[in-house]
Design a protein around this motif. Structure first.
Motif, mmCIF file in Angstrom:
data_model
loop_
_atom_site.group_PDB
_atom_site.id
_atom_site.type_symbol
_atom_site.label_atom_id
_atom_site.label_comp_id
_atom_site.label_asym_id
_atom_site.label_seq_id
_atom_site.Cartn_x
_atom_site.Cartn_y
_atom_site.Cartn_z
ATOM 1 N N PRO A 170 16.398 68.017 12.313
ATOM 2 C CA PRO A 170 17.721 68.665 12.245
ATOM 3 C C PRO A 170 18.686 67.918 11.337
ATOM 4 O O PRO A 170 19.545 68.532 10.687
ATOM 5 N N GLU A 171 18.555 66.579 11.300
ATOM 6 C CA GLU A 171 19.443 65.794 10.434
ATOM 7 C C GLU A 171 19.221 66.163 8.955
ATOM 8 O O GLU A 171 20.181 66.301 8.185
ATOM 9 N N PHE A 172 17.955 66.331 8.595
ATOM 10 C CA PHE A 172 17.645 66.678 7.208
ATOM 11 C C PHE A 172 18.140 68.086 6.883
ATOM 12 O O PHE A 172 18.700 68.330 5.798
ATOM 13 N N ALA A 173 17.975 69.033 7.815
ATOM 14 C CA ALA A 173 18.454 70.402 7.601
ATOM 15 C C ALA A 173 19.972 70.425 7.420
ATOM 16 O O ALA A 173 20.498 71.142 6.552
ATOM 17 N N THR A 174 20.679 69.642 8.235
ATOM 18 C CA THR A 174 22.139 69.576 8.123
ATOM 19 C C THR A 174 22.553 69.053 6.752
ATOM 20 O O THR A 174 23.503 69.553 6.132
ATOM 21 N N LEU A 175 21.829 68.069 6.261
ATOM 22 C CA LEU A 175 22.131 67.504 4.948
ATOM 23 C C LEU A 175 21.871 68.522 3.836
ATOM 24 O O LEU A 175 22.611 68.582 2.847
ATOM 25 N N LEU A 176 20.822 69.334 3.996
ATOM 26 C CA LEU A 176 20.553 70.387 3.003
ATOM 27 C C LEU A 176 21.704 71.390 2.927
ATOM 28 O O LEU A 176 22.051 71.869 1.844
ATOM 29 N N VAL A 177 22.285 71.716 4.085
ATOM 30 C CA VAL A 177 23.422 72.642 4.094
ATOM 31 C C VAL A 177 24.586 72.045 3.295
ATOM 32 O O VAL A 177 25.246 72.738 2.510
ATOM 33 N N GLU A 178 24.841 70.759 3.488
ATOM 34 C CA GLU A 178 25.940 70.116 2.745
ATOM 35 C C GLU A 178 25.644 70.079 1.255
ATOM 36 O O GLU A 178 26.541 70.279 0.426
ATOM 37 N N LEU A 179 24.365 69.853 0.899
ATOM 38 C CA LEU A 179 23.985 69.863 -0.511
ATOM 39 C C LEU A 179 24.156 71.264 -1.100
ATOM 40 O O LEU A 179 24.521 71.409 -2.274
ATOM 41 N N CYS A 180 23.912 72.287 -0.280
ATOM 42 C CA CYS A 180 24.148 73.675 -0.710
ATOM 43 C C CYS A 180 25.598 73.855 -1.152
ATOM 44 O O CYS A 180 25.876 74.402 -2.228
#
Length: 366
Positions: free
Chosen positions: A302-312
């Motif tokens: 989940p931490e990695f997914a959250t970071l992907l959203v911010e990179l989006c």
């Protein structure tokens, strides 16, 4: 034959092929009638009609030589500084625009603008038309969307200037008149204001032109529907207003992995760049941070997914909506696998690709 072609084209469907054949025959007879005088207005009118038909069918490669020939014949028949030459150049620029030939389109539109200002005067409606096309080129073309953030901002500002100049000319040409071109120019100016992050100005302009667009083009026209979508989007609660969502970095935990991530952040100055709004400079560092975290915690956490959203969101601030959509959808897939499709974190992640597709004017997918 030329009039029959117009009827066939309006009927659409298989009749469009009959329109093309009728225009080809009309051009053949015109050439026989006028011989070497191929710059005759009727010959050029039929040639232009054939080019428009091909463009309507998205046969751009076939249309281009015919439009170029119209330009060449206009020069021969009217001379170098006639408004009809500007008209032909505008057609050429439009075709180059749709084919992705940004520099060539800019040159054609620029020449047309100069000729119209010289031949018709600076307050003529056709001068406003040229300015409108130049604004659209800077605002909507890959010339703008594929460039780094700071250069894209310059292009958007140039687009706004052209739209403002076009509106000024239209106000003088059509005082106190609800003209369709005024409604379109106001809408496009609003979209540029939106893309520049000036949301309150954009909302005022959109609310002003929304009834105009409905009256001029109908409620189901693409511009009208787009205007409604923008108004709804900009009327959301402030925490959800597109474009005000600044990329953030979740605080690493106190574990050994968290300490390594914290050390990376301190050395890279990534947080400082984000806080200062220097998004293009922050983007490569953010990508390194994402790659580093993926190596430490895996690609399904989940931490990695959250970071992907911010990179989006960071990609969108940098004018790269295509990459933003791909990243956010990847994050959505991870979160759906972890929590199921009806979880609140999935909904929040979906907002990223939704807004990014709006930035690409893909309103159905959004």
């Amino acid at each position: 034959l030329a009039e029959a072609a117009l009827v066939y084209r309006n009927l659409g469907g298989p009749r469009a092929m009959m329109a093309e054949a009728s225009l080809e025959r009309a051009l053949m007879f015109r050439e026989m009638e006028y011989g070497g005088e191929l710059g005759h207005p009727l010959f050029m009118e039929d040639l232009r009609s054939l080019a428009e038909l091909l463009v309507h069918q998205q046969r751009f490669a076939e249309a281009l030589p015919r439009v170029q020939r119209c330009v060449d014949l206009s020069y021969l028949h009217y001379g170098m500084a006639h408004p009809q030459v500007a008209h032909a150049l505008n057609d050429l620029g439009s075709l180059q625009f749709w084919q992705g030939q940004a520099e060539q389109a800019l040159e054609s539109f620029g020449k047309a603008l100069v000729l119209r200002e010289q031949g018709l005067g600076p307050t003529h409606p056709e001068v406003a038309n040229s300015m409108l096309y130049l604004g659209l080129l800077f605002a909507r073309h890959p010339l703008s969307h594929s460039t780094p953030g700071e250069l894209r901002t310059q292009h958007l500002q140039a687009a706004a200037e052209y739209f403002l100049r076009a509106l000024d000319v239209m106000e003088k040409a059509y005082p106190e008149v609800l003209h369709p071109e005024k409604a379109k120019a106001t809408y496009h100016l609003a979209v540029v204001r939106h893309d520049l992050g000036r949301h309150s100005e954009a909302l005022d302009l959109l609310q002003k032109c929304q009834p105009w667009l409905h009256q001029c083009f109908g409620a189901h026209d693409g511009l009208s529907l787009s205007c409604v979508a923008y108004v709804k989007s900009l009327s959301l609660p402030k925490s959800l207003v597109p474009g005000e969502r600044v990329p953030q970095i979740p605080e690493p935990g106190s574990s050994a992995v968290g300490s390594q991530l914290q050390e990376f952040l301190q050395q890279s100055r990534l947080k400082e760049l984000l806080a200062a709004g220097r998004f293009p400079q922050a983007l490569p560092l953010f990508q390194k941070y994402v790659d580093y975290q993926e190596n430490l915690v895996g690609s399904q956490s989940p931490e990695f997914a959250t970071l992907l959203v911010e990179l989006c969101w960071l990609h969108e601030h940098c004018g790269q909506p295509e990459q933003a959509v791909l990243l956010a959808l990847r994050a959505v897939a991870i979160l759906e696998a972890l929590y199921g499709p009806a979880h609140a974190t999935v909904a929040e992640a979906l907002y990223g690709p939704a807004h990014a597709t709006v930035a690409e004017a893909l309103y159905g997918p959004a």
